[in-house]
Scaffold this motif. Structure first.
Motif, mmCIF file in Angstrom:
data_model
loop_
_atom_site.group_PDB
_atom_site.id
_atom_site.type_symbol
_atom_site.label_atom_id
_atom_site.label_comp_id
_atom_site.label_asym_id
_atom_site.label_seq_id
_atom_site.Cartn_x
_atom_site.Cartn_y
_atom_site.Cartn_z
ATOM 1 N N ARG A 1 84.523 6.272 -6.869
ATOM 2 C CA ARG A 1 85.895 5.372 -7.297
ATOM 3 C C ARG A 1 85.613 4.193 -6.978
ATOM 4 O O ARG A 1 85.968 3.368 -8.043
ATOM 5 C CB ARG A 1 87.037 6.193 -6.672
ATOM 6 N N ASP A 2 85.516 3.599 -6.057
ATOM 7 C CA ASP A 2 85.429 2.282 -5.860
ATOM 8 C C ASP A 2 84.388 1.595 -6.135
ATOM 9 O O ASP A 2 84.182 0.312 -5.995
ATOM 10 C CB ASP A 2 85.822 1.821 -4.199
ATOM 11 N N LEU A 3 83.320 2.112 -6.619
ATOM 12 C CA LEU A 3 82.253 1.680 -7.183
ATOM 13 C C LEU A 3 82.266 1.575 -8.712
ATOM 14 O O LEU A 3 81.253 1.069 -9.568
ATOM 15 C CB LEU A 3 80.853 2.578 -6.813
ATOM 16 N N ASN A 4 83.329 2.001 -9.284
ATOM 17 C CA ASN A 4 83.804 2.092 -10.672
ATOM 18 C C ASN A 4 82.491 2.891 -11.481
ATOM 19 O O ASN A 4 82.160 2.614 -12.360
ATOM 20 C CB ASN A 4 83.501 0.766 -11.202
ATOM 21 N N ARG B 1 73.481 0.461 -8.529
ATOM 22 C CA ARG B 1 74.301 1.038 -7.410
ATOM 23 C C ARG B 1 74.111 2.421 -7.288
ATOM 24 O O ARG B 1 75.088 3.273 -6.370
ATOM 25 C CB ARG B 1 75.701 0.535 -7.603
ATOM 26 N N ARG C 1 76.408 7.930 0.161
ATOM 27 C CA ARG C 1 77.930 8.364 0.460
ATOM 28 C C ARG C 1 77.970 9.683 0.437
ATOM 29 O O ARG C 1 78.783 10.160 0.986
ATOM 30 C CB ARG C 1 78.868 7.788 -0.436
#
Length: 835
Positions: free
Chosen positions: A656-659, A589, A596
């Motif tokens: 953050r939301d991709l860990n 990822r 982003r």
């Protein structure tokens, strides 16, 4: 009457301790007759005269062990060769263990010794008591016995070297201090003494405690510092025989040897006493330092517990004398990086006697041919960083270095003192995120990141403890999501000029004539085809290239570039390392995360593998390399140092939301081992060719320009190497592997692991090592053999392969998101499933 000082000599040795005398002896054995040794006062007057004279052969690596093994063998014959008594006696040695951790270390050391041809036997407490009746073994769990170890008289042995050197034609002059080393146009020109100047093109400094200052006067970093070393000699002990083995109790911080019917008991205490920070007096000769019974007493009491007879006998001598220590407890051997013809052999960390023969031979060969005969990188003085000659740093580190000789050698362990010298601009951010830091080349680098509430630790253990679970989670993040590595310790070397391309083509096996914006991975070879380094080179303009290399290789690679640039025409080499911070974004990822925070096109078509491009990122700019050292899709971001914090913060928020997970160097190592990526200094060195190392793909046979080392590679081309780097896995072994473990094939020792770790994706221990076969290390030879890896003196079934056990086709690097578990080699899956 002393001989007259000559006006010139082929070789000049500065210092008449056992190391300098051994070099003189070995130069004459090579046939050199014009050898001059200059001693400021009398031979052995610095440290040699008061050394304990232990001869121990088990060392931390193959080539360090070979130095000690050669020395022990030489001592057995030196008296016969020179006619000078040495006092050498092969009495054996016993090292006891009273804790499980120490016993495991001894067992791992025994396995390592077998890798290097040294017979180390693990014995029980009763056998230790039988061999040394003076021992109290009530709490001993086991011991290591080395029958071929011994002891010698340091002064007599040094005199034997002097006698042999003179017999070979060397001139040895006492009371002739060198006041200055003369350098002209970047190379040695001679040495200056009170009696005149000696012209020469080869000088080696073997001045012990005085070496740092001599080198610093030439703007050369040779980092060592003196420390007080304590020992006592008892009165005569009834029944103590000359062949009594040397005893070590590392946890009790002492050693003991028989000495003319008495016991000499010495100490390596956890908190040592540095000495001579303001400089060692030039007149300091055959002198001792003041007693300090308060400092020594706790360790003497420990020795009495282990050897109760010490409590019933008086002390005849309470001695304190200085010895030199280095920041990492490794020797300092080899050439000055920027002064041709100047060498050093110093900083022996209380191991000078037992290494003197080997060190003398190594340096004689090195000075004679201009190249080391084997890989001595861990002892090479070019690993030293410029800041390390700072006297306050050396003083503080030396206080710890004394005790580190006997401390437990945990995996990934770094010293605790003199830290935070070189820190990434992200250091505080990483510390807040739970980083457990280690040190490399003075850099603070995250080894792994703890979870909330996990106590910080400066090292790993031999077990699958918290560090193992934490680094395993980071490993998994890089395989399944996205991980962030701070690799600011990378060195960045800028090569510019209209002849820069031709210059780098001459140094590199690969083709550097790539389009602007491309990145090339390439070895640099010496004349015998060995890998002096391996680097990444980005072509940033027609006549400009950015060379990226490892932190520990900075001085070595910079010297290699500058030395060859002298005859390369219009070429300029600049160290720009401090200008860059490097963040590596790795994992399937990683592309999603970077999109982003940057408007750049990271697609496969627009940003293929091995591309270098300046991108906007956050509020700043970065030079992004599409490269990986973990076997996954990823980018290295080379960021101007002053912009690093902003870029880091932008990545953290966006991830953050991709860990997004922080990851450290332990996970980096296990990831690269699974993917089969080589690590210079571990898996490849200056005695390994790219063909032997499985890096044949880096050789551009058809490029128009010749390159250094090509002739040797041509002789190996198309052949099956007799010595070859192989991937190995232990599918069902529970103990962890860390490197140096022996590898057996059909019951015969065929090599050992150069590096190792636990492959969390593969689910087992993995490593790489050079295996040997007279008929060639082929895939057929591997498939037909039954392999075992010896871990802590126990053998475990293993499999061997020429290809990586994970994603051997590099599909993930290319951005193909197949499941990680589907990319494990079938033969490993089959081996894991067997009971």
């Amino acid at each position: 009457m002393q001989s007259k000082l000559p006006s010139q000599a082929e070789y000049v040795i500065v210092g008449g301790g056992i190391i300098g005398l051994s070099i003189a002896y070995h130069l004459t054995r090579l046939g050199h007759r014009d050898v001059l040794l200059l001693e400021r006062d009398q031979l052995t007057c610095g440290t040699t005269w008061h050394a304990a004279g232990l001869v121990t052969q088990l060392r931390a690596s193959e080539n360090m062990a070979k130095l000690a093994q050669y020395t022990a063998g030489l001592f057995r014959e030196l008296e016969q060769v020179t006619g000078q008594h040495t006092g050498f006696r092969q009495c054996g040695s016993i090292t006891v263990a009273a804790t499980p951790a120490r016993l495991e270390e001894l067992k791992r050391g025994a396995s390592m010794g077998r890798s290097f041809g040294l017979d180390v036997e693990i014995i029980d407490a009763a056998e230790a008591k039988r061999r040394v009746p003076l021992l109290d073994v009530s709490d001993v769990l086991g011991a290591a016995w080395i029958a071929s170890d011994g002891k010698t008289n340091p002064v007599d042995t040094a005199r034997a070297f002097a006698t042999g050197a003179r017999q070979g034609g060397a001139k040895v002059l006492e009371r002739t201090p060198v006041t200055r080393i003369l350098v002209e146009k970047g190379r040695i020109a001679g040495v200056e003494t009170a009696e005149g100047v000696v012209r020469t093109e080869k000088v080696v400094i073997c001045a012990g405690m005085w070496t740092r200052t001599l080198a610093a006067d030439l703007d050369w970093t040779v980092p060592l510092h003196a420390a007080e070393h304590f020992y006592v000699v008892t009165e005569a002990i009834s029944g103590l025989l000359p062949d009594t083995p040397t005893v070590r109790d590392l946890d009790a911080c002492f050693y003991a040897k028989e000495d003319a019917g008495k016991l000499l008991v010495g100490f390596f205490e956890p908190k040592g006493k540095p000495w001579g920070m303001e400089g060692i007096p030039s007149e300091f000769s055959f002198e001792s330092l003041p007693d300090d019974l308060d400092h020594m007493e706790p360790h003497l009491i420990n020795a009495m517990r282990r050897m109760p007879a010490l409590a019933d006998v008086g002390l005849q001598l309470n001695f304190n004398g200085p010895e030199s220590f280095t920041p990492d407890n490794r020797f300092l051997l080899g050439p000055a990086p920027d002064i041709a013809g100047l060498y050093v052999a110093s900083g022996f960390n209380s191991c000078g006697i037992e290494s003197s023969g080997g060190a003398g031979k190594v340096m004689a060969d090195w000075m004679s041919t201009g190249m080391p005969t084997a890989d001595y990188w861990e002892m090479d003085v070019r690993r030293a960083m410029p800041f390390q000659r700072n006297r306050r740093y050396l003083r503080d580190r030396t206080g710890e270095a004394v005790g580190l000789l006997y401390a437990l050698h945990w995996p990934h362990k770094s010293p605790m003192t003199a830290r935070n010298v070189r820190v990434s601009p992200l250091h505080d951010r990483l510390a807040a995120a739970g980083a457990n830091f280690g040190e490399a080349a003075g850099w603070e680098r995250a080894q792994w990141f703890g979870y909330p509430g996990m106590p910080a630790s400066g090292h790993a253990t031999f077990a699958r403890d918290d560090w193992f679970r934490a680094s395993g989670a980071e490993h998994e993040a890089a395989r399944s999501g996205v991980a962030l590595f701070d690799q600011t310790s990378f060195a960045h070397l800028l090569v510019q000029g209209r002849d820069a391309l031709a210059f780098l083509q001459r140094l590199s096996t690969n083709n550097i004539d790539a389009p602007v914006g491309r990145v090339v991975y390439t070895p640099w070879l010496n004349d015998r085809g060995g890998m002096e380094s391996d680097v990444t080179i980005a072509r940033t303009s027609e006549n400009e290239f950015l060379v990226v290399t490892a932190a520990v290789q900075r001085i070595r690679d910079l010297a290699w570039l500058r030395t060859h640039a002298k005859e390369a025409g219009h070429v300029f080499v600049t160290d720009v390392s401090s200008g860059y911070t490097c963040l590596s974004v790795m994992g399937p990822r990683s592309r999603e995360l970077l999109m982003r925070v940057s408007p750049a096109d990271f697609s496969e078509a627009a940003f293929p593998f091995a591309t270098a491009r300046e991108i906007e990122i956050g509020y700043g700019m970065a030079l992004a390399f599409r490269m990986t050292f973990v076997g996954e899709l990823g980018w290295e971001l080379h960021i101007p140092t002053e912009q690093a914090l902003g870029v880091y913060d932008a990545l953290i928020v966006a991830g953050r939301d991709l860990n997004l997970q922080h990851a450290g160097y332990v996970a980096l190592n296990t990831l690269r081992l699974e993917a089969g990526y080589r690590d210079w200094g571990a898996d490849v060195s200056d005695e390994d060719t790219p063909i032997e190392a499985g890096l044949g793909f880096t050789i551009a046979w058809d490029k128009g320009e010749d390159f250094i080392g090509r002739a040797t590679l041509e002789s190996q081309r198309g052949q099956i190497p007799h010595r070859r780097l192989v991937q190995l896995a232990a599918p069902r072994a529970v103990p962890l592997m860390f490197g140096t473990e022996p590898v057996w094939r059909n019951g015969s020792l065929v090599g050992y692991l150069r590096s190792a770790g636990f492959g969390h994706t593969l689910g087992c221990g993995i490593g790489m090592g050079y295996l040997h076969c007279a008929s060639g290390v082929s895939a057929k030879w591997l498939s037909e053999g039954d392999f075992e890896i010896e871990i802590a003196s126990q053998r475990h079934a293993a499999i061997a392969s020429l290809r990586p056990f994970y994603d051997s086709n590099r599909t993930r690097v290319k951005g193909e998101l197949r499941k990680a578990e589907d990319l494990i080699a079938p033969e490993l899956l089959m081996a894991r499933s067997k009971k």
